[in-house]
Structures are given as C-alpha cells and as structure tokens.
Design a protein around this motif. Sequence first.
Motif, short mmCIF file in Angstrom:
data_model
loop_
_atom_site.label_atom_id
_atom_site.label_comp_id
_atom_site.label_asym_id
_atom_site.label_seq_id
_atom_site.Cartn_x
_atom_site.Cartn_y
_atom_site.Cartn_z
N TYR A 1 47.73 46.36 52.47
CA TYR A 1 48.17 47.25 51.40
C TYR A 1 49.48 47.95 51.77
O TYR A 1 50.35 48.14 50.91
CB TYR A 1 47.10 48.28 51.07
CG TYR A 1 45.81 47.68 50.54
CD1 TYR A 1 45.78 46.41 49.97
CD2 TYR A 1 44.63 48.37 50.62
CE1 TYR A 1 44.61 45.86 49.49
CE2 TYR A 1 43.44 47.83 50.14
CZ TYR A 1 43.44 46.57 49.57
OH TYR A 1 42.27 46.03 49.09
N ALA A 2 49.62 48.33 53.04
CA ALA A 2 50.86 48.98 53.47
C ALA A 2 52.04 48.01 53.37
O ALA A 2 53.12 48.39 52.89
CB ALA A 2 50.71 49.49 54.89
N ALA A 3 51.85 46.76 53.78
CA ALA A 3 52.93 45.77 53.71
C ALA A 3 53.31 45.49 52.26
O ALA A 3 54.50 45.40 51.92
CB ALA A 3 52.51 44.49 54.41
N ALA A 4 52.32 45.37 51.40
CA ALA A 4 52.60 45.13 49.98
C ALA A 4 53.34 46.31 49.36
O ALA A 4 54.25 46.12 48.54
CB ALA A 4 51.31 44.85 49.23
N THR A 5 52.98 47.51 49.76
CA THR A 5 53.65 48.71 49.23
C THR A 5 55.10 48.77 49.68
O THR A 5 55.99 49.12 48.90
CB THR A 5 52.89 49.98 49.66
OG1 THR A 5 51.54 49.87 49.22
CG2 THR A 5 53.53 51.22 49.06
N ILE A 6 55.36 48.39 50.93
CA ILE A 6 56.74 48.37 51.43
C ILE A 6 57.57 47.37 50.64
O ILE A 6 58.70 47.66 50.24
CB ILE A 6 56.76 48.07 52.93
CG1 ILE A 6 56.20 49.26 53.71
CG2 ILE A 6 58.17 47.73 53.41
CD1 ILE A 6 55.92 48.98 55.18
N ALA B 1 48.89 42.45 47.68
CA ALA B 1 48.05 43.06 48.71
C ALA B 1 46.79 42.23 48.96
O ALA B 1 46.41 42.00 50.12
CB ALA B 1 47.67 44.48 48.31
N ILE B 2 46.16 41.77 47.90
CA ILE B 2 44.97 40.94 48.05
C ILE B 2 45.33 39.62 48.74
O ILE B 2 44.61 39.16 49.64
CB ILE B 2 44.31 40.68 46.68
CG1 ILE B 2 43.74 41.98 46.13
CG2 ILE B 2 43.22 39.62 46.78
CD1 ILE B 2 43.30 41.91 44.69
N ALA B 3 46.44 39.01 48.36
CA ALA B 3 46.86 37.75 48.97
C ALA B 3 47.16 37.94 50.46
O ALA B 3 46.78 37.09 51.28
CB ALA B 3 48.08 37.20 48.25
N LEU B 4 47.83 39.01 50.81
CA LEU B 4 48.11 39.27 52.23
C LEU B 4 46.82 39.47 53.01
O LEU B 4 46.67 38.98 54.14
CB LEU B 4 49.01 40.49 52.38
CG LEU B 4 50.47 40.29 52.07
CD1 LEU B 4 51.20 41.63 52.06
CD2 LEU B 4 51.11 39.36 53.07
N ALA C 1 44.46 40.03 57.77
CA ALA C 1 44.86 41.36 58.22
C ALA C 1 43.89 42.39 57.66
O ALA C 1 43.26 42.16 56.62
CB ALA C 1 46.28 41.67 57.73
N PRO C 2 43.77 43.51 58.33
CA PRO C 2 42.94 44.59 57.77
C PRO C 2 43.50 45.02 56.41
O PRO C 2 44.70 44.92 56.16
CB PRO C 2 43.05 45.72 58.79
CG PRO C 2 43.54 45.09 60.04
CD PRO C 2 44.31 43.87 59.64
N LYS C 3 42.64 45.50 55.56
CA LYS C 3 43.07 45.91 54.21
C LYS C 3 44.18 46.95 54.26
O LYS C 3 45.13 46.89 53.49
CB LYS C 3 41.89 46.46 53.42
CG LYS C 3 40.94 45.43 52.93
CD LYS C 3 39.85 46.06 52.08
CE LYS C 3 38.86 45.02 51.62
NZ LYS C 3 37.80 45.60 50.80
N SER C 4 44.07 47.89 55.18
CA SER C 4 45.07 48.96 55.25
C SER C 4 46.46 48.39 55.56
O SER C 4 47.45 48.81 54.97
CB SER C 4 44.67 50.00 56.28
OG SER C 4 44.55 49.41 57.56
N ARG C 5 46.53 47.43 56.48
CA ARG C 5 47.84 46.84 56.81
C ARG C 5 48.37 45.97 55.67
O ARG C 5 49.57 45.96 55.40
CB ARG C 5 47.74 46.01 58.09
CG ARG C 5 47.65 46.85 59.32
CD ARG C 5 47.74 46.01 60.55
NE ARG C 5 47.63 46.84 61.73
CZ ARG C 5 47.59 46.37 62.95
NH1 ARG C 5 47.62 45.07 63.15
NH2 ARG C 5 47.51 47.20 63.95
#
Length: 106
Positions: free
Chosen positions: A86-91, A71-74, A80-84
């Motif tokens: 974190y969402a991508a990393a969670t997926i 998430a931090i790397a993305l 990207a915004p933090k929310s996006r």
Amino acid sequence: INAWIAMIGVINQLAINVVAFLKVNRGEALNPVTDRSVGLVHFMDPETNGAVMALLTRIDIFAIWSLIVMAIALHVTTNAPKSRAYAAATIVWFAMALPFLVFMAF
C-alpha cells in the motif's frame, strides 16, 4: 497488471466523453480544465492555482481505483506485506502528479 490498470484509464476517458457529450447536448460550453475530471477538480474554479489543481487531479474516482488495484497487485505478485504494498502504491499515486506540478512551475 499494468495493462489491467491502464484499462481503468480507458473507462475514465469513456466516462469523461459521455459527460462532455451530455453537457454539449444541453447547449452548455465545455471547460477544458474542469470538464475533464470526475473528481474534485470538476467542482473547482478553473482559475485556481495550477499546482493545487495538479494535486487535486489525483483525488479522482478513477485515480483512487487505480491506486487500489495497484496496491492489491503489488501485494499478490510480490508477496510483500500489505503495508509495504500500500505504501509503494501510494508513492506511485502521488508521483503521477509530479509531471503536472513541474509543468505548472514553469
């Protein structure tokens, strides 16, 4: 970035091997399902449903650590915004359980 995230997997394997080595030195038998985890699966009954075990493998110290680093790397590399991020990393984190779920279904 993927190489650094993969290093977490190497540390995971080292931790599992140390725990297994210590258990064998005490004279205890190894369980191939529960002794290969440092998360919730370690405390589960090995006879638990395979799909449940596959999902619980993602609740692991090293899997969560990989999620955070990803998430931090993305966020940093794509701006990207933090929310996006974190969402991508969670997926991706949940998608890593899909091969195990498919394997357990057949």
